[in-house]
Scaffold this active site. Sequence first.
Site, PDB file in Angstrom:
ATOM      1  N   ASP A   1       0.838  -1.214   0.000  1.00  0.00           N
ATOM      2  CA  ASP A   1       0.000   0.000   0.000  1.00  0.00           C
ATOM      3  C   ASP A   1       0.865   1.252   0.000  1.00  0.00           C
ATOM      4  OD1 ASP A   1       0.859  -0.533   2.701  1.00  0.00           O
ATOM      5  OD2 ASP A   1      -0.619   0.920   3.410  1.00  0.00           O
TER       6      ASP A   1
ATOM      7  N   GLU B   1       0.314  -1.169   5.544  1.00  0.00           N
ATOM      8  CA  GLU B   1       1.370  -0.737   6.467  1.00  0.00           C
ATOM      9  C   GLU B   1       1.103   0.700   6.896  1.00  0.00           C
ATOM     10  OE1 GLU B   1       5.166   1.040   7.851  1.00  0.00           O
ATOM     11  OE2 GLU B   1       3.908   1.697   6.210  1.00  0.00           O
TER      12      GLU B   1
HETATM   13 ZN   LIG Z   1       6.729   2.487   3.871  1.00  0.00          ZN
END
Ligand SMILES: [Zn+2]
Length: 429
Positions: free
Chosen positions: A103, A196
């Site tokens: 992401d 993340e």
């Molecule tokens: Zn990163």
Amino acid sequence: MKTTSLYVPTLALDPEKILKRFLRYASIGTPSDRHLSETQTPSTESQWKLIRLLEQEIMDMGVPSVEVTEHGFLIARIPPYISTLRKKNDMAVPVVAFIAHVDTASDVPGDPVRPMIHRNYDGKRIVLSSGIEIDPVNQPRLSQYIGDTIITSDGTTLLGADDKAGVAALVTALEYLMQHPEVEHGGLEFIFTPDEETGRGMERFPLDRVQAKVAYTLDGDGEGTVEYECFNAYRVVVQCKGVGTHLGYARGKLVNAVTMAASFVSFLPRSESPEATDGRFGYYCPLEINGNITEAKVEIFLRDYEMEEIKRRLQTLESIAKAIEGIFPGGKVTLISEKQYLNMRDAFAQNPQIVQYLDEAIRATGIEPVHTSIRGGTDGARLTELGIPTPNMFAGGSNFHSLTEWVPLSAMVRATEVVIHLVQLWAKG
Ligand SMILES: [Zn+2]
């Protein structure tokens, strides 16, 4: 053929192939969503698109075990290969994992990403299609890359080198290992993770599917960077409860929760905010405020390298809560605090070889490692807490989470090489 990367790889990697791979991944905009992440992982459908593409590419390489969990964690496993002469030591080589996230941040637009390639960089300002400029005066690191190929977005979105550069490096390392079966290594797990940036993906980490005893995230910036210290992180939700009445007859009766919440925020010390601190100083950051007259909520992040300082800030928030209740009689303030992640440095004092091997692998590519502390967290911090010590290394990009993000091709090539050296160092023991 003219090379487009300044760094001449020692392992016969093809920079152009890494470039194409990176562009393919960067062109799939994958911003995650902080709010949606509370109910689903991955938080956004676009992350699935990249995960499925990676799954296909990795299967096509002939990697023997490829798995995608229901929450979008892609795990590619390679069994150990140690030459017959040394076979008796096989058992002693721990399984090592490498991790990159699919992401991208949502601080600036992240889709659609239209990468720009600046070949043979001339050392001057880089002008993006949108008119935004990347100036070497503010980006001193750029001057190291004269003659290199620099990749940016068109200036309307981030580029997503955080962490597509890490993803591209890992897939390339995986491909190299499949094509060079003579390279010795222990069991390896390449893990591509969702969400993340929302800080929530790790809650779904498939710990039971992973055998690694040690891991490395490729999620750092400049070349040579090694990070194994991060903030301790707490999240505090301040709930303000007021007393609602008809506004026309509110005198002496109304207790306005919106005003309470705003007052609470005004008591936070401005000198301990992200915008007023750097280096080893931690902070309070009011992240979000919402509500109405009867009920309002403030979300606050606390960050510090030292746990003592987090505790002090938690106490300060308690004191502010009492003060607000005093100023607004009848109003009620409740604090709910939650640990997000902890500073991981202690795990590496106990297992120094984890960072030593990484340093050695970086030196094998001809540069010195640079140890820094992260003013934030990583997925590695969560994994370290779960018992898999996980330092962070560079993937090569700069200006993360902004429209002026850039990455030199040579840095991605070097990151790939570091991974290949590292698996061999662990095999040697
Ligand atoms: Zn990163």
